[in-house]
Design an enzyme around this catalytic site. Sequence first.
Site, PDB file in Angstrom:
ATOM      1  CG  ASN A   1       2.442   5.963   0.403  1.00 17.70           C
ATOM      2  OD1 ASN A   1       3.187   5.124   0.878  1.00 17.70           O
ATOM      3  ND2 ASN A   1       2.823   7.210   0.221  1.00 17.70           N
ATOM      4  CG  ASP A   2      -0.720   4.975   4.234  1.00 12.78           C
ATOM      5  OD1 ASP A   2       0.470   5.308   4.389  1.00 12.78           O
ATOM      6  OD2 ASP A   2      -1.671   5.782   4.238  1.00 12.78           O
ATOM      7  CB  VAL A   3      -2.916  -0.546   1.166  1.00 11.20           C
ATOM      8  CG1 VAL A   3      -3.995   0.195   1.924  1.00 11.20           C
ATOM      9  CG2 VAL A   3      -2.812  -0.037  -0.269  1.00 11.20           C
TER      10      VAL A   3
END
Length: 463
Positions: A391-393
């Site tokens: 998600n974040d990356v």
Amino acid sequence: MSGTISALLYLVSSVCFIMALRGLSSPETARQGNLFGMVGMVIAIGTTLALPSVLSYETIILGIVIGGAIGAVIARRIQMTALPQLVAAFHSLVGLAACFVAVAAFYRPEAYGIGQTGAIATSSLVEMSLGLAIGAITFTGSIIAFGKLQGLVTGRPLVFTGQHPLNAALGIAVFVLIGWLIADQNPTAFWLIFAVSLALGFLLILPIGGADMPVVVSMLNSYSGWAACGIGFTLENSLLIVTGALVGSSGAILSYIMCKGMNRSFFNVILGGFGGETAAAAGGPGGDRNVKAGSAEDAAFIMDNAASVIIVPGYGMAVAQAQHALREMADLLKSNGVQVRYAIHPVAGRMPGHMNVLLAEANVPYDEVLELEEINRDFAQTDVAFVIGANDVTNPAAKTDPTSPIYGMPILDVERAKTVLFVKRSMASGYAGVENELFFRDNTMMLFGDAKKMCEEILKSLE
């Protein structure tokens, strides 16, 4: 065993440990690195047991049997997805061991050759107190890290007013107490160092959010090495000094690499981490914003007609234990003439190298697994980016939103692919607590469901 022979064997063991670190720097040589490490440890233990200073083999054998039995049970039962918390737990034991050695050396200095009772050499007191402080910080800090990774403690940053001044005051107090111990050799000072350092370990890790956990794991690894190094000076054991320095320095370098991968400074992480789990957006998937949802059949059709697919694994793959199903899916795509590669972000997962370990367990060829710098430019020429829980990356907000807490963090440019297939259970934000703008892009299709089941369904459709 003479001192010359033991020194020579310790040197051989140290070289083995250096070769182990060299081997572990690459997936292709990781097995060889592990072998060097095991050989070095066997030599180190054998040499130590042969020293004339050993007083009780019975106690040592009992400890080896108990510890070995516990370690064997844990090794056989532990899931690959639980490796980050296992590593954190091991770090806590290293820190605790350093504390135990410091206590023994303080109360029985004559047994360690550092002086008589009540008359410990000043240099030994410095080494002992530093080892005690770092060991205590490592112990409690690793316990909190374990709790966060295991879900026993919330992944959100736990902050309170005056937190940083309190941590600074405790840090200063540790050095003041060390000075008192050196000047007076007072047991009260010794135990206050221990107590204050335990509290500091808790307070340092509690405010660090889930998104920074990879840095925390490598940082605690470094702490455990320096604790061992300090105790090595106390014991006048050259191998423990060298080994501790290797672990400490390699952990520090890895922490720097992880911070660079997140575009954050080490002090920025320590003084206030970001991120934590959050609930899904209100109003169901996407809240008031539209997302394009697809099925396993849709994904299978798109990828089967693609020329190239880049798979981006993340923690969602680890939680679902989807690595084996993912590899089978990739193998079938390759047999159909599709080029398949894997893109790994430096901080994907919950510890350094987390995704590499899982893919290696599934026997994914090493030459297909590429780091961010090696593959990021290729997304623009890729037909499909298959994101499985990362998600974040992959969040474009890191490049476009200056107000985002992840702004400036290098990400995988999956949004540049012609089609993005994103496997996720829901629209909940990632561990950094930031909504992913990629979900709402025109070229993104969301595949809602368990990652392993989704890969298995795609595999069936491809067949």
